[in-house]
Design an enzyme around this catalytic site. Sequence first.
Site, PDB file in Angstrom:
ATOM      1  N   GLY A 127       0.823  -1.272   0.042  1.00 21.72           N
ATOM      2  CA  GLY A 127       0.022  -0.020   0.138  1.00 21.72           C
ATOM      3  C   GLY A 127       0.807   0.988  -0.090  1.00 21.72           C
ATOM      4  N   CYS A 128       0.224   2.309  -0.581  1.00 15.33           N
ATOM      5  CA  CYS A 128       1.216   3.555  -0.756  1.00 15.33           C
ATOM      6  C   CYS A 128       1.380   4.108   0.966  1.00 15.33           C
ATOM      7  CB  CYS A 128       0.195   4.520  -1.255  1.00 15.33           C
ATOM      8  SG  CYS A 128      -1.405   4.949  -0.811  1.00 15.33           S
ATOM      9  N   PHE A 129       0.552   4.358   1.830  1.00 10.64           N
ATOM     10  CA  PHE A 129       0.867   4.593   2.920  1.00 10.64           C
ATOM     11  C   PHE A 129       2.090   3.718   3.774  1.00 10.64           C
ATOM     12  CE2 PHE A 129      -3.465   6.615   3.043  1.00 10.64           C
ATOM     13  CZ  PHE A 129      -2.906   7.966   3.054  1.00 10.64           C
ATOM     14  N   THR A 159       4.348   2.059   2.342  1.00  8.70           N
ATOM     15  CA  THR A 159       5.526   2.361   1.673  1.00  8.70           C
ATOM     16  C   THR A 159       6.247   3.286   2.401  1.00  8.70           C
ATOM     17  OG1 THR A 159       4.975   1.361  -0.300  1.00  8.70           O
ATOM     18  CG2 THR A 159       6.834   2.771  -0.185  1.00  8.70           C
ATOM     19  N   GLY A 160       5.492   4.678   2.750  1.00  4.13           N
ATOM     20  CA  GLY A 160       6.250   5.812   3.040  1.00  4.13           C
ATOM     21  C   GLY A 160       6.373   5.673   4.619  1.00  4.13           C
TER      22      GLY A 160
END
Length: 347
Positions: A150-152, A154-155
């Site tokens: 997921g994008c969140f 990853t960060g």
Amino acid sequence: MNIKVAIVGASGYAGGEILRLLLQHPLYLSGQLSIGALMGSSTVGQTVSELMPHLPELSDRVVEPTDVETLKSHDVVFLALPHGFSAEIAQQLPAEITVIDCAADFRLKDQKDWDAYYGGKHAGSWPYGIPEMPGHRDLIASSKRIAVPGCFPTGATLALLPAIAAHIIEPDVSVVSITGVSGAGKKASVAMLGAETMGSLKAYNVAGKHRHTPEISQNLSEYADQKIVVSFTPVLAPLPRGILTTATAKLTSGITLDEIREIYLNAYENEPFVHILPSGQQPQTQAVVGSNMCHIQVDADDNSKKLVVTSAIDNLTKGTAGAAVQCMNLSLGVSETSGLPCGGVAP
């Protein structure tokens, strides 16, 4: 090498970003990779020119209905679908096809987490597509089934992983991520109208309700002696794309900032897509838009005795499509960085 690639969900933001990256991939430019079926549902019959005018190379291509038999003639299949749809398609594809899923269907290992945050049948888990996580690069390279993160997560994972692995923070972390509106996908909704989002910031799914919460915890706990408890707060911002994450956690000892920086520099020394910024320089989303980079800064709050880590990624590139292509490269045995930009687009 003659690789034929299909994309299911090609007209969505993630699917379109995968196409953009493939069109500049050295294998495509040299004729060793071809773009096969572009599949969808609500956009069937429409042309790429209508849906994605920024991709003129494919302007006359038409989105076709999703058909498993057609997919079986491809070497790589990207699934860029909402959660719950990928598993049904994936289970019908031969084992020799590389399947890269951009949804959540195969990310979570724990049945209880899946039941609590998604519901429905849990399809199990695949090798998890953050190559920068120790041990994952080899798993991805040897697999024909890969779950894009997921994008969140990853960060947040890239921001906290070195500190977790070095055991310099307590197992209770706070993550606040500000995200652009493209993370919600293309489906029309009142909440995503310009009149609703422009000039406004809004937290949503707070207090552990966001579906990416267990994924962040799962990633970090893999490198800890115990489960990492995550308090995650996403915030919607009037940006097309980008995620700025601030992660904080109590330091376990009197470690100095210089020592913390050294831990991070060593952890990411050989990672082409992670950049630790010079001291005093903060990540900004504009600097990573369109790139597969994650920019990170670390600091120590002397008042609260907490580690403060900030990170910036493009939610559509490093947060989804870039990670998918990065995993494809590893699975195909080509250079991991092929076709993936390191520079952002500014201003």
